[in-house]
Design a protein around this motif. Structure first.
Motif, mmCIF file in Angstrom:
data_model
loop_
_atom_site.group_PDB
_atom_site.id
_atom_site.type_symbol
_atom_site.label_atom_id
_atom_site.label_comp_id
_atom_site.label_asym_id
_atom_site.label_seq_id
_atom_site.Cartn_x
_atom_site.Cartn_y
_atom_site.Cartn_z
ATOM 1 N N SER A 51 -1.730 -7.114 -1.243
ATOM 2 C CA SER A 51 -2.749 -6.999 -0.195
ATOM 3 C C SER A 51 -2.758 -8.227 0.709
ATOM 4 N N GLN A 102 -9.433 0.477 3.088
ATOM 5 C CA GLN A 102 -9.325 0.150 1.660
ATOM 6 C C GLN A 102 -9.754 1.358 0.852
ATOM 7 N N GLU A 130 -4.265 -0.268 -1.287
ATOM 8 C CA GLU A 130 -4.348 0.495 -2.550
ATOM 9 C C GLU A 130 -3.986 1.969 -2.367
ATOM 10 N N HIS A 186 -1.467 3.441 -4.889
ATOM 11 C CA HIS A 186 -2.126 3.712 -6.168
ATOM 12 C C HIS A 186 -2.832 5.073 -6.137
ATOM 13 N N GLY A 193 -0.176 -1.194 -3.076
ATOM 14 C CA GLY A 193 -0.611 -0.600 -4.328
ATOM 15 C C GLY A 193 0.518 -0.472 -5.331
#
Lengths: 192, 192
Positions: free
Chosen positions: B25, B46, B124, B127, B156
């Motif tokens: 990040s 985010q 993220e 993810h 992520g």
């Protein structure tokens, strides 16, 4: 006596970003944003780059420093480039990168001894040490002996094992795919 | 006709920061500084984090956005957190992360279709896709079909192979050493 939560959350860190991938310097600047927001004084020291070429990250931190001066938000920022154009001791003809790196490290060492900043970003410093331009044992001993809670981030390829051994947190940025491999050019806003 | 240097330096990039290491990040935010300095509109999205917890990076980009509004330097910044506290469609009791991620992606997809920003940081997001909360083929097709020169950075762990295949630049942040492994706590200014 057990340390308080505050003490546990304010330990000095030596952080290394190494590897052949992209993101070593940008991740250091991202940490710089967090430190700045904590109100820390931020010192950015670029060991290879010329100060004559003004990068986007530098412009952004200049604005953050100005915001600090104007309203007190965040912390102050110092930015030095120990590349061509930095030193006042010799002309830029016959630039000697090793001497500039040594002068740069002396400058930073003195700041570490006197606790000038809360966070130091030593950009391309791992590369400079790997080149053999500085005595790695002296560098480690100066870093290890730094007083207070000064955080240090070192970036650059080929971080020597002595630096990795001394560090608290080490990340390798590993290239999985890069457009340069396809012969493409650097991109405005992405590479600088 | 051969492309000009300007064209070669302004190709839209899809960039992925993945791996188990620190810096995914922060490196995206460092790129955000470069894009901001180019005068691009920056969108930070985010996908996991709650907007209730104001991070240092967010404070810094708010200051950069304010500098843009006041003096025209850099570009504007939009910042959205598609985590608890974001959506207006349901209460925070019984928060459904998958629905929030889907709404977030719909929001970003619409912006990509209409060229809202010059750089999108989808934090993220890898993810979220890896969790199976979104259809990876639909994501890839929306990203690939985006018009203009919009750059996208996805961060992520566990980036799916379809995303890596579609990307121009992929870096794996690999953990070599981390103080959490020694049972230490997160540090103010380092972890947030």
């Amino acid at each position: 006596m057990s340390p308080t939560t505050g003490q546990l959350r304010h330990k000095p860190r030596l952080i290394v970003h190494t590897g052949d991938g992209k993101g070593k310097s940008t991740a250091a600047f991202g940490l710089g944003l967090r430190g700045w927001a904590q109100g820390w004084s931020i010192g950015v020291f670029q060991f290879i780059k010329s100060g004559k070429w003004r990068t986007g990250e530098r412009l952004a931190f200049e604005q953050l420093a100005a915001a600090h001066d104007a309203t007190g938000v965040g912390g102050p920022v110092e930015w030095q480039c120990f590349g061509p154009g930095w030193t006042w001791l010799r002309s830029n003809n016959g630039v000697d990168q090793q001497s500039m790196a040594r002068e740069g490290w002396e400058y930073v060492s003195e700041q570490l001894r006197t606790c000038t900043h809360g966070l130091y970003i030593l950009d391309e410093f791992a590369h400079v040490i790997a080149k053999g331009w500085l005595d790695v044992d002296e560098v480690v001993s100066t870093l290890t002996a730094r007083p207070g809670t000064q955080h240090v981030v070192i970036t650059g390829r080929n971080a020597p094992r002595e630096i990795i051994a001394a560090a608290d947190l080490v990340t390798s940025m590993t290239k999985l795919k890069h457009p340069f491999d396809l012969g493409e050019r650097g991109q405005a806003g992405i590479e600088w």
